[in-house]
Design an enzyme around this catalytic site. Structure first.
Site, PDB file in Angstrom:
ATOM      1  N   CYS A 176       1.451  11.500   1.380  1.00 39.33           N
ATOM      2  CA  CYS A 176       1.900  12.773   1.491  1.00 39.33           C
ATOM      3  C   CYS A 176       3.333  12.996   1.953  1.00 39.33           C
ATOM      4  O   CYS A 176       3.915  11.906   2.078  1.00 39.33           O
ATOM      5  CB  CYS A 176       0.755  13.590   2.115  1.00 39.33           C
ATOM      6  SG  CYS A 176       0.539  12.950   3.791  1.00 39.33           S
ATOM      7  N   HIS A 198      -6.977  -7.652  11.192  1.00 40.40           N
ATOM      8  CA  HIS A 198      -7.576  -7.300  12.252  1.00 40.40           C
ATOM      9  C   HIS A 198      -8.572  -6.149  12.112  1.00 40.40           C
ATOM     10  O   HIS A 198      -9.546  -5.985  12.447  1.00 40.40           O
ATOM     11  CB  HIS A 198      -6.907  -6.816  13.426  1.00 40.40           C
ATOM     12  CG  HIS A 198      -5.901  -7.976  13.901  1.00 40.40           C
ATOM     13  ND1 HIS A 198      -5.163  -8.017  15.270  1.00 40.40           N
ATOM     14  CD2 HIS A 198      -5.681  -9.274  13.531  1.00 40.40           C
ATOM     15  CE1 HIS A 198      -4.549  -8.954  15.453  1.00 40.40           C
ATOM     16  NE2 HIS A 198      -4.841  -9.690  14.176  1.00 40.40           N
TER      17      HIS A 198
HETATM   18  C1  RB5 Z   1       3.321  19.306   2.559  1.00 40.64           C
HETATM   19  O1  RB5 Z   1       4.586  20.076   2.699  1.00 40.64           O
HETATM   20  C2  RB5 Z   1       2.944  18.279   3.823  1.00 40.64           C
HETATM   21  O2  RB5 Z   1       2.409  19.045   4.647  1.00 40.64           O
HETATM   22  C3  RB5 Z   1       2.170  17.316   3.395  1.00 40.64           C
HETATM   23  O3  RB5 Z   1       2.663  16.439   2.293  1.00 40.64           O
HETATM   24  C4  RB5 Z   1       1.884  16.318   4.529  1.00 40.64           C
HETATM   25  O4  RB5 Z   1       2.993  15.587   4.865  1.00 40.64           O
HETATM   26  C5  RB5 Z   1       0.703  16.589   5.600  1.00 40.64           C
HETATM   27  O5  RB5 Z   1       0.529  15.589   6.427  1.00 40.64           O
END
Ligand code: RB5
Length: 162
Positions: A67, A100
C-alpha cells in the site's frame, strides 16, 4: 519449482506491484495477482485480506501486500489467523523476519521505498527460510498461543470465556 506467492496492492501500492510481480516471476515464482489494476482509489483492506486468505488457506505459500506506507496492509493481514505479516523497508528485517519469526506475508510501502530497494527486499525475503532453531520455535508457539486465546473467544484482558 517455484513457490506460489499471492500479491496484492491498493492504489497507493499499485506503482510498485508490477515491478514486484515481474521480479517474482523472474525468480521462478508463480504469482497469484489479486489486484488492484490501476491507480483508481480503492481500499487497502480488500487486497490485504485477499492475500492473507490465500496464504492462510494454503492457496499460496507466501504473500506480498503493498500500500502507500505498508502500514494498513500489515494491520489487516495480521488480523487473519495464521498470518505473520511484517512491514519491511530494509533487507535485514526481510530475511530475519522469516528466519526468526516465520513471517509469511511481506508488506511494502510504495510511497516509502524505490524500485531497487524493493527488489532487494523481496529477494532477501524470498531466499530466507525459517531457522527451526529451538528458541524461535518456542517463541512462535507463544505467538500461536496468543492467536488461539483470542480465537477461542478470550477478551483483551487475556481471560478465556467460560
Ligand atoms: C492510501 O492513500 C493510503 O492510505 C494507503 O495506501 C496506505 O498507505 C494505508 O496504510
Amino acid at each position: 519449482m517455484g513457490q506460489t506467492v499471492a500479491l496484492g496492492a491498493d492504489h497507493g501500492g499499485f506503482p510498485l506491484k508490477g515491478l514486484v510481480k515481474e521480479f517474482l516471476e523472474q525468480q521462478g515464482e508463480i504469482v497469484l495477482d489479486f489486484g488492484t489494476d490501476s491507480e483508481e482509489p480503492c481500499d487497502y483492506p480488500d487486497f490485504a485480506l485477499a492475500v492473507a486468505l490465500a496464504v492462510s488457506s494454503g492457496q499460496a505459500g507466501r504473500g506480498v501486500v503493498i500500500c502507500g506506507s505498508g502500514v494498513g496492509a500489515s494491520v489487516v493481514a495480521n488480523k487473519v489467523p495464521g498470518i505473520r505479516a511484517g512491514l519491511c523497508h530494509d533487507t535485514y528485517s526481510a530475511h530475519q523476519g522469516v528466519e526468526h519469526d516465520d513471517m509469511n506475508v511481506l508488506c511494502l510501502g510504495a510511497r516509502v521505498i524505490g524500485p531497487s530497494l524493493a527488489r532487494e527486499i523481496v529477494a532477501a525475503w524470498l531466499r530466507a527460510r525459517f531457522s527451526g532453531v529451538e528458541r524461535h520455535v518456542r517463541r512462535l508457539s507463544k505467538v500461536r498461543e496468543v492467536e488461539r486465546r483470542f480465537l477461542a473467544g478470550g477478551n483483551f484482558t487475556g481471560q478465556q470465556k467460560k
